[in-house]
Design an enzyme around this catalytic site. Sequence first.
Site, PDB file in Angstrom:
ATOM      1  N   GLU A 286       9.818  15.546  15.644  1.00 58.00           N
ATOM      2  CA  GLU A 286      10.215  15.411  14.238  1.00 58.00           C
ATOM      3  C   GLU A 286       9.457  16.444  13.407  1.00 58.00           C
ATOM      4  O   GLU A 286       8.226  16.472  13.422  1.00 58.00           O
ATOM      5  CB  GLU A 286       9.901  13.994  13.738  1.00 58.00           C
ATOM      6  CG  GLU A 286      10.283  13.799  12.288  1.00 58.00           C
ATOM      7  CD  GLU A 286      10.121  12.352  11.810  1.00 58.00           C
ATOM      8  OE1 GLU A 286       9.018  11.811  11.918  1.00 58.00           O
ATOM      9  OE2 GLU A 286      11.119  11.784  11.334  1.00 58.00           O
TER      10      GLU A 286
ATOM     11  N   CYS B  54      13.628  10.326   7.092  1.00 54.03           N
ATOM     12  CA  CYS B  54      13.474   9.850   8.479  1.00 54.03           C
ATOM     13  C   CYS B  54      14.763  10.018   9.271  1.00 54.03           C
ATOM     14  O   CYS B  54      14.724  10.274  10.463  1.00 54.03           O
ATOM     15  CB  CYS B  54      12.990   8.409   8.504  1.00 54.03           C
ATOM     16  SG  CYS B  54      13.886   7.330   7.409  1.00 54.03           S
TER      17      CYS B  54
ATOM     18  N   LYS C 253       0.848  -1.190   0.000  1.00 49.27           N
ATOM     19  CA  LYS C 253       0.000   0.000   0.000  1.00 49.27           C
ATOM     20  C   LYS C 253       0.885   1.242   0.000  1.00 49.27           C
ATOM     21  O   LYS C 253       1.491   1.588   1.005  1.00 49.27           O
ATOM     22  CB  LYS C 253      -0.928   0.062   1.215  1.00 49.27           C
ATOM     23  CG  LYS C 253      -2.031   1.118   0.969  1.00 49.27           C
ATOM     24  CD  LYS C 253      -2.636   1.714   2.214  1.00 49.27           C
ATOM     25  CE  LYS C 253      -1.842   2.849   2.796  1.00 49.27           C
ATOM     26  NZ  LYS C 253      -1.704   4.040   1.919  1.00 49.27           N
TER      27      LYS C 253
ATOM     28  N   GLY D 261       2.814   3.984  13.396  1.00 49.75           N
ATOM     29  CA  GLY D 261       3.537   2.743  13.701  1.00 49.75           C
ATOM     30  C   GLY D 261       2.997   2.068  14.962  1.00 49.75           C
ATOM     31  O   GLY D 261       2.848   0.842  15.010  1.00 49.75           O
TER      32      GLY D 261
ATOM     33  N   GLU E 100       9.643   0.991  10.786  1.00 47.02           N
ATOM     34  CA  GLU E 100      10.734   1.961  10.618  1.00 47.02           C
ATOM     35  C   GLU E 100      10.080   3.331  10.712  1.00 47.02           C
ATOM     36  O   GLU E 100       9.309   3.716   9.838  1.00 47.02           O
ATOM     37  CB  GLU E 100      11.442   1.724   9.278  1.00 47.02           C
ATOM     38  CG  GLU E 100      12.830   2.320   9.229  1.00 47.02           C
ATOM     39  CD  GLU E 100      12.809   3.698   8.624  1.00 47.02           C
ATOM     40  OE1 GLU E 100      12.858   4.678   9.412  1.00 47.02           O
ATOM     41  OE2 GLU E 100      12.728   3.818   7.407  1.00 47.02           O
TER      42      GLU E 100
ATOM     43  N   GLY F 243       6.950   4.897   8.300  1.00 48.84           N
ATOM     44  CA  GLY F 243       6.129   6.100   8.394  1.00 48.84           C
ATOM     45  C   GLY F 243       6.245   6.718   9.772  1.00 48.84           C
ATOM     46  O   GLY F 243       7.265   6.549  10.455  1.00 48.84           O
ATOM     47  N   SER F 244       5.192   7.382  10.199  1.00 54.40           N
ATOM     48  CA  SER F 244       5.253   8.127  11.457  1.00 54.40           C
ATOM     49  C   SER F 244       5.212   7.186  12.662  1.00 54.40           C
ATOM     50  O   SER F 244       4.643   6.095  12.593  1.00 54.40           O
ATOM     51  CB  SER F 244       4.084   9.107  11.535  1.00 54.40           C
ATOM     52  OG  SER F 244       2.854   8.407  11.525  1.00 54.40           O
ATOM     53  N   THR F 245       5.792   7.618  13.758  1.00 54.86           N
ATOM     54  CA  THR F 245       5.774   6.835  14.997  1.00 54.86           C
ATOM     55  C   THR F 245       4.337   6.653  15.483  1.00 54.86           C
ATOM     56  O   THR F 245       3.961   5.580  15.966  1.00 54.86           O
ATOM     57  CB  THR F 245       6.644   7.534  16.055  1.00 54.86           C
ATOM     58  OG1 THR F 245       7.999   7.511  15.590  1.00 54.86           O
ATOM     59  CG2 THR F 245       6.591   6.817  17.399  1.00 54.86           C
ATOM     60  N   GLU F 246       3.524   7.678  15.310  1.00 48.70           N
ATOM     61  CA  GLU F 246       2.118   7.620  15.726  1.00 48.70           C
ATOM     62  C   GLU F 246       1.391   6.455  15.038  1.00 48.70           C
ATOM     63  O   GLU F 246       0.747   5.619  15.693  1.00 48.70           O
ATOM     64  CB  GLU F 246       1.493   8.969  15.349  1.00 48.70           C
ATOM     65  CG  GLU F 246       0.050   9.135  15.669  1.00 48.70           C
ATOM     66  CD  GLU F 246      -0.538  10.352  14.911  1.00 48.70           C
ATOM     67  OE1 GLU F 246       0.206  11.059  14.198  1.00 48.70           O
ATOM     68  OE2 GLU F 246      -1.751  10.560  15.027  1.00 48.70           O
TER      69      GLU F 246
HETATM   70  P1  NAI Z   1       1.796   8.432   8.058  1.00 46.99           P
HETATM   71  O1  NAI Z   1       2.600   7.608   9.000  1.00 46.99           O
HETATM   72  O2  NAI Z   1       0.385   8.761   8.413  1.00 46.99           O
HETATM   73  O3  NAI Z   1       1.762   7.692   6.615  1.00 46.99           O
HETATM   74  C1  NAI Z   1       2.629   6.665   6.205  1.00 46.99           C
HETATM   75  C2  NAI Z   1       1.829   5.529   5.562  1.00 46.99           C
HETATM   76  O4  NAI Z   1       0.973   4.959   6.546  1.00 46.99           O
HETATM   77  C3  NAI Z   1       0.933   5.972   4.403  1.00 46.99           C
HETATM   78  O5  NAI Z   1       0.926   4.954   3.425  1.00 46.99           O
HETATM   79  C4  NAI Z   1      -0.424   6.071   5.069  1.00 46.99           C
HETATM   80  O6  NAI Z   1      -1.508   5.915   4.170  1.00 46.99           O
HETATM   81  C5  NAI Z   1      -0.363   4.921   6.043  1.00 46.99           C
HETATM   82  N1  NAI Z   1      -1.293   5.007   7.199  1.00 46.99           N
HETATM   83  C6  NAI Z   1      -1.724   6.127   7.841  1.00 46.99           C
HETATM   84  N2  NAI Z   1      -2.555   5.792   8.851  1.00 46.99           N
HETATM   85  C7  NAI Z   1      -2.646   4.441   8.854  1.00 46.99           C
HETATM   86  C8  NAI Z   1      -3.343   3.497   9.665  1.00 46.99           C
HETATM   87  N3  NAI Z   1      -4.112   3.879  10.689  1.00 46.99           N
HETATM   88  N4  NAI Z   1      -3.199   2.174   9.403  1.00 46.99           N
HETATM   89  C9  NAI Z   1      -2.406   1.773   8.390  1.00 46.99           C
HETATM   90  N5  NAI Z   1      -1.734   2.614   7.584  1.00 46.99           N
HETATM   91  C10 NAI Z   1      -1.839   3.935   7.806  1.00 46.99           C
HETATM   92  O7  NAI Z   1       2.615   9.750   7.769  1.00 46.99           O
HETATM   93  P2  NAI Z   1       2.038  11.190   7.236  1.00 46.99           P
HETATM   94  O8  NAI Z   1       0.739  11.491   7.909  1.00 46.99           O
HETATM   95  O9  NAI Z   1       2.088  11.155   5.767  1.00 46.99           O
HETATM   96  O10 NAI Z   1       3.167  12.179   7.781  1.00 46.99           O
HETATM   97  C11 NAI Z   1       3.106  12.680   9.109  1.00 46.99           C
HETATM   98  C12 NAI Z   1       4.460  12.735   9.734  1.00 46.99           C
HETATM   99  O11 NAI Z   1       4.968  11.414   9.849  1.00 46.99           O
HETATM  100  C13 NAI Z   1       5.511  13.476   8.946  1.00 46.99           C
HETATM  101  O12 NAI Z   1       5.484  14.843   9.187  1.00 46.99           O
HETATM  102  C14 NAI Z   1       6.775  12.860   9.473  1.00 46.99           C
HETATM  103  O13 NAI Z   1       7.128  13.455  10.695  1.00 46.99           O
HETATM  104  C15 NAI Z   1       6.377  11.418   9.734  1.00 46.99           C
HETATM  105  N6  NAI Z   1       6.786  10.530   8.615  1.00 46.99           N
HETATM  106  C16 NAI Z   1       7.916   9.785   8.768  1.00 46.99           C
HETATM  107  C17 NAI Z   1       8.368   8.999   7.742  1.00 46.99           C
HETATM  108  C18 NAI Z   1       9.595   8.191   7.863  1.00 46.99           C
HETATM  109  O14 NAI Z   1      10.209   7.882   6.866  1.00 46.99           O
HETATM  110  N7  NAI Z   1       9.981   7.780   9.051  1.00 46.99           N
HETATM  111  C19 NAI Z   1       7.678   8.948   6.438  1.00 46.99           C
HETATM  112  C20 NAI Z   1       6.464   9.735   6.401  1.00 46.99           C
HETATM  113  C21 NAI Z   1       6.065  10.501   7.463  1.00 46.99           C
HETATM  114 MG    MG Z   2      -0.769  10.444   8.842  1.00 44.57          MG
END
Ligand code: NAI
Ligand code: MG
Length: 371
Positions: free
Chosen positions: A275, A178, A69, A127, A144, A122-125
């Site tokens: 972050e 990240c 996804k 995760g 990660e 993705g985000s820690t939240e």
């Molecule tokens: P996010 O963590 O919400 O999105 C990453 C992925 O998770 C996307 O594919 C999203 O559709 C999916 N996702 C979101 N909620 C989900 C859920 N409840 N269950 C399963 N999958 C879900 O990140 P977002 O909102 O795009 O960015 C917010 C912050 O997160 C950024 O400002 C940054 O601080 C952090 N982030 C960190 C990343 C990293 O590489 N460690 C990458 C992206 C964001």
């Molecule tokens: Mg998000």
Amino acid sequence: RYMAGWATKIEGSTHEHSVPFALQAQMVAYTRREPVGVVAAVVPWNFPLLVAIWKLGPALAAGCTVVLKPAEQTPLTALMLAELTQEAGFPPGVFNVVTGDGPGTGAPLVSHPLVNKVSFTGSTEVGKLIGHACVDHMTRFTLELGGKSPVIVLDDCDPATAAAGAANAIFFNHGQVCCAGSRLYVQKKMFDRVVADVADHARQLTLGHGLDPAAQMGPLVSQEQMDRVCGYIDIGRSQGAEVLAGGGRAGERGYFVQPTVLASVRPEHRVVREEIFGPVLVAMPYDDLDEVAAWANDSPFGLGASIWSNNLSQVHRLIPKLQAGSVWVNCHSMLDPGMPFGGYKQSGIGRDMGRAALDAYLETKSVFINV
Ligand code: NAI
Ligand code: MG
């Protein structure tokens, strides 16, 4: 290519048993590794194709099938990748893509009872949400997550080299990385010189369209991300940060944010702790190695850290003290398919890349045969 090599090198081991009551018995004991099964890979928008490949490579090498996804902001490279796997002759169903947002598509995917392993970046939240959902079905998971990686400049360092390195560590991919070097610690006698230099680098970056060869930095991914990053700059200012370069949105069109350097910040300030995921650097002076190690570790995150120095003794003293999944010396964000990448503390669980990644897609079966 690296992960393809592992496909023919997945091995178990043979064992001599030591069970006292069974010593007379002739036992054959061995382990075998088996693919974990169906993998759900949920990836972010900042390196959409690369992170998808980090999941797909080891999953395929281990013999798993994958449902990917992509992030809702960046689905196209994932779909192109799916077309390429069809062209390459993958059996139907081995690699699948579902597009959609987090709550609507990601959440049902990771909590599906037929999924055996989730690999998330993705985000820690999010995760943490995914980890909780996985435990309900004992779905294996690796995460990660975010970071707030320190860049540590020691007092023997050439200031210009350190400043160029620090600028690249934060401004690469507009700070949407990240392991971005978002906290700069400089030994106090070099602080003014190095930080002024980093601020110069920030002011000299040319912002422009991603396809313009003259542009050194493009826009952020979305209005939401631009607003979040500018919001953090404002929070920094309101808590007393001094803006040495940048300081907000660039221009009126597009999601451009000025490369920003903040000083006069304190360890408890939100811009130091959270972050930001944008081109925003916070800079702080320190006295000695013990002090900078403590500050570097004073973070919920532990993804990366870089040290800038040619003093081998100091560098080797510092490396074991840092709570970070990757430590780089005189470089930052160096990654290699053979080197494990992942976080200590709230930066995640498990590793992408390297042999460690492969292990996350395999189960271990112990076999005893009484012959
Ligand atoms: P996010 O963590 O919400 O999105 C990453 C992925 O998770 C996307 O594919 C999203 O559709 C999916 N996702 C979101 N909620 C989900 C859920 N409840 N269950 C399963 N999958 C879900 O990140 P977002 O909102 O795009 O960015 C917010 C912050 O997160 C950024 O400002 C940054 O601080 C952090 N982030 C960190 C990343 C990293 O590489 N460690 C990458 C992206 C964001
Ligand atoms: Mg998000």
